[in-house]
Design a protein around this motif. Structure first.
Motif, short mmCIF file in Angstrom:
data_model
loop_
_atom_site.label_atom_id
_atom_site.label_comp_id
_atom_site.label_asym_id
_atom_site.label_seq_id
_atom_site.Cartn_x
_atom_site.Cartn_y
_atom_site.Cartn_z
N PRO A 92 0.82 -1.22 0.00
CA PRO A 92 0.00 0.00 0.00
C PRO A 92 0.85 1.26 0.00
CG PRO A 92 -0.83 -1.59 1.60
CD PRO A 92 0.49 -2.12 1.12
N GLY A 93 0.26 2.33 -0.57
CA GLY A 93 0.96 3.60 -0.59
C GLY A 93 1.87 3.76 -1.78
N PHE A 94 1.43 3.31 -2.95
CA PHE A 94 2.28 3.44 -4.13
C PHE A 94 1.81 4.61 -5.00
CE2 PHE A 94 -0.92 0.18 -5.28
CZ PHE A 94 -1.44 0.70 -6.45
N ARG A 95 2.60 4.90 -6.01
CA ARG A 95 2.31 5.99 -6.95
C ARG A 95 1.98 5.38 -8.30
NH1 ARG A 95 5.92 9.17 -10.25
NH2 ARG A 95 5.03 11.22 -10.75
N LEU A 96 0.90 5.87 -8.92
CA LEU A 96 0.46 5.35 -10.21
C LEU A 96 0.45 6.47 -11.23
CD1 LEU A 96 -0.73 2.81 -11.69
CD2 LEU A 96 -2.99 3.77 -11.18
N VAL A 97 1.25 6.33 -12.27
CA VAL A 97 1.26 7.29 -13.38
C VAL A 97 0.34 6.74 -14.46
CG1 VAL A 97 2.64 8.50 -15.09
CG2 VAL A 97 3.60 8.03 -12.82
N TRP A 98 -0.77 7.42 -14.69
CA TRP A 98 -1.79 6.96 -15.64
C TRP A 98 -1.57 7.68 -16.96
CZ3 TRP A 98 -7.43 5.94 -13.76
CH2 TRP A 98 -8.21 5.45 -14.81
N HIS A 99 -0.94 7.00 -17.90
CA HIS A 99 -0.65 7.58 -19.21
C HIS A 99 -1.91 7.56 -20.09
CE1 HIS A 99 3.75 7.66 -18.57
NE2 HIS A 99 3.53 6.56 -17.85
N ASP A 100 -2.01 8.53 -20.99
CA ASP A 100 -3.16 8.63 -21.91
C ASP A 100 -4.48 8.57 -21.14
OD1 ASP A 100 -1.91 8.65 -24.67
OD2 ASP A 100 -1.01 6.83 -23.85
N SER A 101 -4.53 9.28 -20.02
CA SER A 101 -5.73 9.25 -19.18
C SER A 101 -6.93 9.88 -19.86
CB SER A 101 -5.45 9.96 -17.85
OG SER A 101 -5.12 11.32 -18.07
N ALA A 102 -6.69 10.69 -20.89
CA ALA A 102 -7.81 11.32 -21.60
C ALA A 102 -8.73 10.29 -22.25
CB ALA A 102 -7.28 12.29 -22.66
N VAL A 103 -8.19 9.11 -22.57
CA VAL A 103 -9.02 8.06 -23.16
C VAL A 103 -10.09 7.63 -22.17
CG1 VAL A 103 -9.02 5.70 -24.06
CG2 VAL A 103 -7.16 7.26 -24.67
N ALA A 104 -9.69 7.36 -20.94
CA ALA A 104 -10.66 6.97 -19.91
C ALA A 104 -11.60 8.12 -19.59
CB ALA A 104 -9.93 6.51 -18.65
N ARG A 105 -11.08 9.33 -19.54
CA ARG A 105 -11.93 10.48 -19.23
C ARG A 105 -13.03 10.63 -20.28
NH1 ARG A 105 -13.15 12.54 -14.81
NH2 ARG A 105 -10.98 12.93 -14.17
N ARG A 106 -12.72 10.25 -21.50
CA ARG A 106 -13.69 10.38 -22.58
C ARG A 106 -14.73 9.25 -22.56
NH1 ARG A 106 -10.19 11.12 -26.05
NH2 ARG A 106 -10.00 9.06 -27.01
N HIS A 107 -14.33 8.07 -22.12
CA HIS A 107 -15.21 6.90 -22.21
C HIS A 107 -15.88 6.52 -20.89
CE1 HIS A 107 -12.87 6.28 -25.96
NE2 HIS A 107 -13.96 5.66 -26.37
N LEU A 108 -15.20 6.67 -19.77
CA LEU A 108 -15.75 6.24 -18.48
C LEU A 108 -16.55 7.38 -17.88
CD1 LEU A 108 -13.49 4.09 -19.00
CD2 LEU A 108 -13.37 3.85 -16.52
N VAL A 109 -17.76 7.54 -18.38
CA VAL A 109 -18.63 8.66 -18.02
C VAL A 109 -19.93 8.11 -17.45
CG1 VAL A 109 -17.62 10.17 -19.76
CG2 VAL A 109 -19.57 8.72 -20.37
N PRO A 110 -20.72 8.96 -16.79
CA PRO A 110 -21.99 8.47 -16.24
C PRO A 110 -22.86 7.85 -17.33
CG PRO A 110 -21.46 10.62 -15.33
CD PRO A 110 -20.46 10.36 -16.41
N GLY A 111 -23.52 6.78 -17.00
CA GLY A 111 -24.37 6.07 -17.95
C GLY A 111 -24.93 4.82 -17.31
N TYR A 112 -25.25 3.86 -18.14
CA TYR A 112 -25.88 2.63 -17.65
C TYR A 112 -25.19 1.43 -18.28
CZ TYR A 112 -29.61 -0.47 -16.05
OH TYR A 112 -30.32 -1.47 -15.42
N ASP A 113 -24.87 0.45 -17.45
CA ASP A 113 -24.16 -0.75 -17.88
C ASP A 113 -25.19 -1.85 -18.14
OD1 ASP A 113 -22.73 -3.09 -18.11
OD2 ASP A 113 -21.43 -2.72 -16.39
#
Length: 401
Positions: free
Chosen positions: A353-374
């Protein structure tokens, strides 16, 4: 047992695991699951609130997502006021008709689906029998919690008999029975009682190097109902199983998962991103295969920096596949749902626990993981903000790039 890609193993007997059979294939293991049918329900004597009210008044969207029906028990009822046994959930609800039934009261007709969990139904009343209730509290189920939708005096169309799907059989193709299965086959041939033909076994996939891996949550639980010589060898048989109480295979996998397990049979992937070409449902299967093949090792120390390749994180399951590889390399596992991610973040899964995560190309997730219905799990969609909040709650420092 070498040369057979599938093993069935009795893990419930005393002592060591006992191999029940080895076989070339399992017909019935991979089959696409059905989905609950669209039905019409009427909320009778409904006093709406929140978004239900605006939908009834014609001033808001008619699609409401999921609605929980919580029975209102009388004061002398044996049931507690909040009783999960008497709660139903309507899925993907759309209001299609509203008719006045009094001052501020309506009969509201919806198109929706009813969530029916067969395993849960074994421990409670069936979906054809209404609970003892003086009405129902209506609760909207959203990605951020619950929302009050009002109450209704009764419901029509929910509690009724429904045609049951015939249980699916399963056949072990090219099977070499071990003593436990052979006894069940002999019992079938002499017409013995069903319980003497019963086999309960876990399913293992056998890699080309002979390593057997438990296919989590999948198993055989049924009675021998047929035996015939196999076209795959003179000393092999095809054994068919049927059950009166459900599918012969419990926890079957979708059709596309066969390709994933064939891929893993050749060994753990050496190249990252093999999961990226799959749709969301099969990415979930990939993460499940990664879990099944995970081998514990020491955690890297707190403060370690990991790099997540976000180019293909277009859904929640893509995130789990990507973080699994960020922490544990190609084919790595680090959770495959919210609860499992939390468990991994507590340690003993490759990263302290307590690590650092560098999330590359995070704009892809920001564009797709949005409110909606599964519409695979029939629930509100998980968003990028949910994922970031979960990581932060467990002490992960995330850098978005």
């Amino acid at each position: 047992m070498t040369g057979f890609p599938w093993l069935l193993v009795d893990q419930n007997s005393d002592g060591a695991d006992a191999v029940v059979a080895a076989c070339a294939d399992i017909d019935g293991l991979f089959a696409d699951p059905g989905e609950p049918p669209v039905e019409r329900y009427t909320l009778l004597g409904c006093t709406p609130a929140g978004r239900m009210r605006t939908a009834c008044d014609g001033f808001g969207p008619t699609w409401l997502g999921n609605i929980g029906l919580e029975a209102i028990h009388r004061s002398d009822s044996k049931h507690p006021r909040e009783c999960w046994e008497c709660t139903e959930e309507l899925l993907d609800v759309t209001v299609v008709d509203v008719r006045p039934a009094g001052f501020g009261v309506f009969d509201v007709t919806c198109e929706a689906r009813l969530r029916i969990d067969p395993e849960q139904r074994k421990r409670r009343r069936g979906p054809d029998r209404a609970p003892e209730a003086d009405g129902y509290v209506l609760t909207g189920i959203t990605g951020e919690g619950e929302e009050k939708f009002g109450t209704c005096q009764d419901v029509a169309g929910v509690f009724r008999p429904r045609p049951e799907r015939a249980p699916r059989p399963a056949t072990l193709i090219g099977c070499r029975p071990e003593p436990r299965l052979q006894r069940a086959i002999d019992a079938f041939r002499r017409g013995a009682a069903r319980h003497r033909r019963m086999i309960i076994a876990s399913i293992f996939s056998v890699a080309y190097d002979g390593t057997a891996t438990h296919m989590l949550d999948s198993g055989l639980g049924a009675e021998v109902s047929g035996v015939r010589p196999s076209a795959l060898g003179d000393d092999l048989v095809d054994v068919t199983f049927e059950s009166l109480y459900g599918d012969a295979i419990k926890g079957g996998r979708p059709l596309g998962a066969r390709e994933i397990w064939e891929c893993w049979r050749a060994g753990r992937p050496t190249e990252a991103g093999r999961w990226a070409a799959y749709p969301s449902a099969l990415r979930h299967e990939w993460a499940g295969a990664a879990l099944a093949h995970h081998r514990p090792g020491p955690d890297r120390p707190s403060g370690t920096t990991y790099h997540l390749d976000g180019r293909h994180v277009t859904d929640e399951d893509g995130f789990y596949c990507a973080i699994g590889e960020a922490i544990n390399g190609p084919g790595g596992y680090f959770g495959w749902n919210a609860g499992a991610l939390h468990d991994c973040l507590l340690g003993d899964w490759g990263a302290a626990p307590g690590f650092r995560l560098v999330w590359h190309d995070s704009a892809v997730a920001r564009r797709h993981l949005v409110p909606g219905y599964d519409r695979r799990d029939w629930c509100p969609a998980i968003t990028m903000d949910h994922l970031l909040a979960w990581l932060a709650e467990d002490g992960v420092e995330v850098e978005l790039r």
